[in-house]
Motif scaffolding. Structure first.
Motif, PDB file in Angstrom:
ATOM      1  N   TYR A 330       0.094  -1.032   3.676  1.00 42.66           N
ATOM      2  CA  TYR A 330      -0.380   0.144   3.094  1.00 42.66           C
ATOM      3  C   TYR A 330      -1.606   0.659   3.437  1.00 42.66           C
ATOM      4  O   TYR A 330      -2.518  -0.328   3.613  1.00 42.66           O
ATOM      5  N   GLU A 331      -1.618   1.937   3.724  1.00 40.93           N
ATOM      6  CA  GLU A 331      -3.370   2.474   4.213  1.00 40.93           C
ATOM      7  C   GLU A 331      -3.708   3.643   3.387  1.00 40.93           C
ATOM      8  O   GLU A 331      -2.960   4.620   2.896  1.00 40.93           O
ATOM      9  N   MET A 332      -4.829   3.567   2.854  1.00 36.48           N
ATOM     10  CA  MET A 332      -5.448   4.540   2.117  1.00 36.48           C
ATOM     11  C   MET A 332      -6.720   5.354   2.912  1.00 36.48           C
ATOM     12  O   MET A 332      -7.332   4.257   3.586  1.00 36.48           O
ATOM     13  N   PRO A 333      -6.930   6.579   2.901  1.00 39.54           N
ATOM     14  CA  PRO A 333      -8.214   7.082   3.874  1.00 39.54           C
ATOM     15  C   PRO A 333      -9.330   7.212   2.831  1.00 39.54           C
ATOM     16  O   PRO A 333      -9.416   6.831   1.796  1.00 39.54           O
ATOM     17  N   PHE A 334     -10.433   7.361   3.600  1.00 41.70           N
ATOM     18  CA  PHE A 334     -11.696   7.765   3.025  1.00 41.70           C
ATOM     19  C   PHE A 334     -11.408   8.917   2.409  1.00 41.70           C
ATOM     20  O   PHE A 334     -10.579  10.023   2.884  1.00 41.70           O
ATOM     21  N   LEU A 335     -12.081   9.169   1.280  1.00 46.38           N
ATOM     22  CA  LEU A 335     -11.880  10.519   0.500  1.00 46.38           C
ATOM     23  C   LEU A 335     -13.323  11.155   0.106  1.00 46.38           C
ATOM     24  O   LEU A 335     -14.424  10.171  -0.004  1.00 46.38           O
ATOM     25  N   SER A 336     -13.648  12.427   0.254  1.00 49.36           N
ATOM     26  CA  SER A 336     -14.653  13.003  -0.331  1.00 49.36           C
ATOM     27  C   SER A 336     -14.686  13.209  -1.880  1.00 49.36           C
ATOM     28  O   SER A 336     -13.699  13.789  -2.054  1.00 49.36           O
ATOM     29  N   ASP A 428     -21.493  12.569   2.209  1.00 51.77           N
ATOM     30  CA  ASP A 428     -21.149  12.047   1.048  1.00 51.77           C
ATOM     31  C   ASP A 428     -21.016  10.465   0.844  1.00 51.77           C
ATOM     32  O   ASP A 428     -21.561   9.925   2.057  1.00 51.77           O
ATOM     33  N   PHE A 429     -20.821   9.980  -0.199  1.00 53.66           N
ATOM     34  CA  PHE A 429     -20.622   8.278  -0.224  1.00 53.66           C
ATOM     35  C   PHE A 429     -19.354   8.184  -0.662  1.00 53.66           C
ATOM     36  O   PHE A 429     -18.682   8.549  -1.676  1.00 53.66           O
ATOM     37  N   TYR A 430     -18.258   8.077   0.669  1.00 50.55           N
ATOM     38  CA  TYR A 430     -16.920   8.323   0.475  1.00 50.55           C
ATOM     39  C   TYR A 430     -15.931   7.282  -0.390  1.00 50.55           C
ATOM     40  O   TYR A 430     -16.339   6.082  -0.298  1.00 50.55           O
ATOM     41  N   ARG A 431     -15.042   7.746  -1.006  1.00 49.83           N
ATOM     42  CA  ARG A 431     -14.105   6.651  -1.328  1.00 49.83           C
ATOM     43  C   ARG A 431     -13.606   5.554  -0.326  1.00 49.83           C
ATOM     44  O   ARG A 431     -13.222   6.185   0.736  1.00 49.83           O
ATOM     45  N   PRO A 432     -13.519   4.399  -0.504  1.00 51.23           N
ATOM     46  CA  PRO A 432     -13.450   3.550   0.379  1.00 51.23           C
ATOM     47  C   PRO A 432     -12.100   3.715   0.891  1.00 51.23           C
ATOM     48  O   PRO A 432     -10.961   3.834   0.534  1.00 51.23           O
ATOM     49  N   ILE A 433     -11.881   3.379   2.325  1.00 51.21           N
ATOM     50  CA  ILE A 433     -10.641   3.335   3.162  1.00 51.21           C
ATOM     51  C   ILE A 433      -9.889   1.724   2.839  1.00 51.21           C
ATOM     52  O   ILE A 433     -10.921   0.959   2.497  1.00 51.21           O
ATOM     53  N   SER A 434      -8.837   1.841   2.834  1.00 52.48           N
ATOM     54  CA  SER A 434      -8.220   0.257   2.735  1.00 52.48           C
ATOM     55  C   SER A 434      -7.000  -0.115   3.551  1.00 52.48           C
ATOM     56  O   SER A 434      -6.321   1.108   3.910  1.00 52.48           O
ATOM     57  N   LEU A 435      -6.883  -1.026   3.726  1.00 50.41           N
ATOM     58  CA  LEU A 435      -5.446  -1.681   4.629  1.00 50.41           C
ATOM     59  C   LEU A 435      -5.113  -2.819   3.750  1.00 50.41           C
ATOM     60  O   LEU A 435      -5.792  -3.681   3.446  1.00 50.41           O
ATOM     61  N   THR A 436      -3.694  -2.792   3.106  1.00 50.38           N
ATOM     62  CA  THR A 436      -3.247  -3.496   2.509  1.00 50.38           C
ATOM     63  C   THR A 436      -1.939  -4.151   3.008  1.00 50.38           C
ATOM     64  O   THR A 436      -0.889  -3.475   3.246  1.00 50.38           O
ATOM     65  N   GLN A 437      -1.794  -5.552   3.189  1.00 51.81           N
ATOM     66  CA  GLN A 437      -0.578  -5.869   3.560  1.00 51.81           C
ATOM     67  C   GLN A 437       0.086  -6.977   2.689  1.00 51.81           C
ATOM     68  O   GLN A 437      -0.554  -7.856   1.920  1.00 51.81           O
ATOM     69  N   MET A 438       1.504  -6.447   2.339  1.00 49.72           N
ATOM     70  CA  MET A 438       2.029  -7.293   1.481  1.00 49.72           C
ATOM     71  C   MET A 438       3.676  -8.001   1.828  1.00 49.72           C
ATOM     72  O   MET A 438       4.032  -7.189   2.643  1.00 49.72           O
ATOM     73  N   SER A 439       3.838  -8.986   1.208  1.00 53.40           N
ATOM     74  CA  SER A 439       5.190  -9.474   1.521  1.00 53.40           C
ATOM     75  C   SER A 439       5.755 -10.238   0.277  1.00 53.40           C
ATOM     76  O   SER A 439       5.024 -10.700  -0.432  1.00 53.40           O
ATOM     77  N   GLY A 440       6.940 -10.230   0.348  1.00 54.45           N
ATOM     78  CA  GLY A 440       7.544 -10.741  -0.986  1.00 54.45           C
ATOM     79  C   GLY A 440       8.918 -11.645  -0.593  1.00 54.45           C
ATOM     80  O   GLY A 440       9.521 -11.213   0.387  1.00 54.45           O
ATOM     81  N   GLY A 441       9.344 -12.394  -1.545  1.00 55.19           N
ATOM     82  CA  GLY A 441      10.489 -12.845  -1.225  1.00 55.19           C
ATOM     83  C   GLY A 441      11.584 -12.917  -2.502  1.00 55.19           C
ATOM     84  O   GLY A 441      11.029 -12.713  -3.545  1.00 55.19           O
ATOM     85  N   LEU A 442      12.825 -12.762  -2.268  1.00 55.76           N
ATOM     86  CA  LEU A 442      13.892 -12.541  -3.606  1.00 55.76           C
ATOM     87  C   LEU A 442      14.865 -13.674  -3.272  1.00 55.76           C
ATOM     88  O   LEU A 442      15.217 -14.442  -2.295  1.00 55.76           O
TER      89      LEU A 442
END
Length: 707
Positions: A330-336, A428-442
């Motif tokens: 999942y990816e979130m961008p910089f925001l103003s 601005d001092f921008y809302r941080p960008i982020s990268l999240t890697q997730m995995s799960g087992g069922l």
């Protein structure tokens, strides 16, 4: 009735400093301060109530008002126990002072949805102490027991029809000791708290009487416009201001730390002259920044082990034996922040004093900045906070204030600095960008047996409050990072990665980053298990009654499982943030390749409330703010320059795009939770989950694009 013991170390402010001919009644409160920023003192005096000789009641508000309603909510808490007519109370913003420190944040700071949570008990104590002292003063004057006297609507009544207004008793009350034991009202007796009262600040905003930072005027004031490097962090090499100095109204052209300022009789004159200056910039190391390299840096940072936030069971082993595995990024961008009132500030720096007036979220930081630039002692500096035309965390930083102070000090006159919208959006001092890697087992039944979460992102706290980052953990980067679901094996880690672009706290802070990933991924796990996403969540919440309750309430009110018109689908999401539990259901369609949100149902348990009307306003605000972000919010970089300059490129939600918002608030006796931020964080995964239900396509990157 609840009874609170006050600590022995207390004092009482017996100030004869008249305000409109009256006295200040100050009250001391229990030690509720922490040492997060080594700024608080548990023995600090509190002064919240002024009573004039004309019986006027003024309550000081120690938090900044930026639309969220503290200027109504906090005085309500004092007035409830003080027994005054709330509609006749005057409200003023408190000056900087340790007494006004936010005990949850360790500074005189407005943020983190803490205002009511911090004030809930201590401001009621403040009102009760003042009331008890006024009653005691009346009883003493009449020679009767205090038990025979009562306070109501700014008056004390006693035996045989005796009555006295608070203004008549204030001086005598100020000479009495502070009560050792304070008895607060039982909530069943509340007159104001918990009632849907109309806001007292609305009329002034409609008539234009309310003063925002951009409205400030001082005698002899000049206006400034500042040329800043197009690459944040760049410095002036040289400039030619010959043309600018000859333009109408121009008084000064001065270089300061952040650029070249033109000071003129009017702001437009200053702006026109600023644009005529030829500045050569050293753009610094950030001139090579671009969005592609920033994203690549976050991905590379994922190879680092990071800081372990939670380690439960053995995820690796559980993944090996899982019947099915799921992975997603999942990816979130910089925001103003882009508040509608752009950055501006007024400063009048003199040889032996300084006056600062404007929109501030962090008064102590502003005081420290002003003292450092001017060389004046804090007691020589006066700071006045106005209403804020939006903040969202942007006005915690004080770069624009420092610029105004520096300009005023240089030219020796009161100066109001005003940024353009373009200045505001590109610096601005921008809302941080982020990268999240997730995995799960069922397991074979589809039940989750393992969950792994790893996120890389810049840290705001590492810049503003470095001592709070310990062992690689930024506590304001890990909000809502843990799921409420019963999953036996979990691993949660974060990696702090400085991308080069400065970042700041923004509404919902890291809740938005972490909830988007967590609530999107639990939905993906439900789909992999072939289960209904609502039922899947519900089955994992047996140990979480407040989560379970709001989830069931939202589903019921939204008609979960009932047929929808063709071309529409529902999505669901769940979170806790700021001690508030919330579930949302969004109803969406896709029109010409774009997401259209028709309806949002919100179920929320935030404990006790001061004003349900303000709660509903904040929920609506959250949905609009969050929908703007998920549809349009994206700050991008090229050659070190922010590419978005105004609202034609960084769009706001329009009225026809606003969905129907339905709110269902749980009646609760739990402690108050915050409501100014969580709703926006939850909306993005809720909408993304609805789009998947409709189209089968997962939206894992914001802003949402289907094409």
């Amino acid at each position: 009735m609840s009874q609170l013991k006050n600590p022995s170390r207390r004092t009482f402010l017996k100030s004869g400093a008249a305000v409109g001919g009256g006295l200040v009644i100050g009250v001391s409160l229990p030690g509720m301060f922490n040492n997060a920023f080594a700024a608080a003192d548990s023995s600090a005096i509190n002064a919240w109530v002024r009573i004039g000789s004309d019986n006027s009641i003024t309550i000081l508000c120690a938090r900044s008002e930026m639309g969220q309603g503290v200027v109504m909510a906090l005085p309500t808490l004092v007035a409830e126990e003080l027994e005054v007519d709330l509609n006749k109370v005057k409200v003023e913003f408190a000056p900087p002072g340790e007494v006004y420190i936010n005990s949850m944040l360790g500074g005189q700071l407005t943020g983190g949805s803490t205002s009511v949570r911090d004030a809930w008990e201590k401001l009621r104590i403040a009102g009760a102490q003042a009331r008890m002292m006024l009653v005691a003063a009346a009883a003493q004057e009449w020679g009767v027991d205090t038990a025979k006297c009562t306070a109501r609507n700014g008056m004390v009544s006693g035996p045989k029809g005796k009555m006295a207004k608070y203004g008549q008793l204030a001086e005598a009350a100020s000479k009495l000791p502070v009560p050792k034991d304070v008895v607060l009202k039982d909530p069943s007796k509340f007159r104001y708290v918990g009632k849907p009262l109309k806001r007292m600040d609305t009329a002034g905003k409609i008539t234009g009487k309310t003063e925002f930072g951009i409205d400030v005027k001082l005698p002899g004031m000049l206006y400034a416009s500042l040329a800043q490097c197009p690459v944040i962090g760049g410095k002036v090499v040289s400039f030619d201001a010959a043309k600018a100095k000859g333009m109408p109204g121009v008084k000064h052209v001065v270089q300061i730390t952040d650029g070249v300022a033109v000071v003129a009789d009017s702001w437009w004159q200053a702006k026109q002259a600023r644009d005529a200056i030829d500045v050569k910039w050293d753009e610094g190391p950030n001139k090579a920044l671009n969005s592609e390299s920033v994203s690549a840096g976050l991905a590379t940072a994922m190879s680092q082990p990071g800081a372990q936030i939670k380690q439960q069971g053995n995820v690796a082993e559980a993944m090996k034996t899982a019947a099915k595995t799921v992975q997603a990024t999942y990816e979130m961008p910089f925001l103003s922040h882009s508040p509608l009132e752009p950055m501006n500030f007024t400063a009048d720096v003199r040889k032996d004093s300084a006056l600062l007036i404007g929109s501030i979220q962090f008064q102590q930081l502003a005081m420290g900045m002003a003292s450092a630039i001017t060389g004046l002692k804090p007691e020589q500096i006066t700071i006045k906070t106005t209403f804020l035309g939006g903040g969202f965390g942007r006005r915690i930083d004080c770069d624009y204030m420092a610029q105004a102070v520096e300009i005023s000090k240089t030219v020796g006159a009161p100066v109001k600095l005003v940024w353009t919208r373009e200045d505001d959006m590109t610096h601005d001092f921008y809302r941080p960008i982020s990268l999240t890697q997730m995995s799960g087992g069922l397991d074979a039944s589809g039940k989750p047996v393992a969950l792994s979460f790893k996120m890389s992102s810049p840290s705001v706290t590492a810049r503003l409050f470095p001592p709070l980052v310990k062992d690689g953990v930024d506590p304001l980067m890990t909000e809502a990072i843990l799921v409420p679901y019963d999953i036996p094996n979990q691993s949660v880690a974060t990696v702090i990665h400085d991308t080069g672009l400065r970042v700041g706290y923004m509404r919902s802070v890291s809740h938005a980053l972490n909830v988007f990933a967590n609530e999107s991924f639990i939905d993906e796990m439900a789909a992999a298990a072939g289960k209904d996403p609502y039922e899947y969540r519900l089955a994992l919440l047996d140990k979480q009654p407040r989560f379970k309750n709001v989830l069931q309430l939202a589903a019921e009110k939204a008609g979960w499982g009932k047929p929808l018109p063709s071309g529409r689908a529902r999505g669901i999401g769940l979170m806790e943030g700021y001690d508030t539990y919330m579930a949302q259901v969004a109803e969406v369609s896709v029109v010409d390749g774009a997401v259209k949100v028709h309806r949002v149902v919100v179920a929320v348990d935030l404990g006790r409330m001061v004003n349900p009307n303000i709660v509903e306003q904040q929920l609506e605000s959250n949905i609009v703010f969050g929908l703007t972000a998920l549809l349009y919010g994206d700050i991008t970089l090229k050659d070190g320059r922010v590419q978005q300059s105004n609202f034609h490129e960084y769009k706001l939600l329009r009225m026809p795009e606003c969905p129907k918002i339905e709110m269902h608030i749980v009646k609760s006796t739990e402690k108050p939770g915050g409501i100014g931020e969580p709703g926006m964080a939850l909306l993005s995964p809720t909408v993304a989950n609805a789009v998947f239900a409709l189209t089968g396509k997962r939206l894992r990157k914001m802003p949402f694009r289907l094409a």
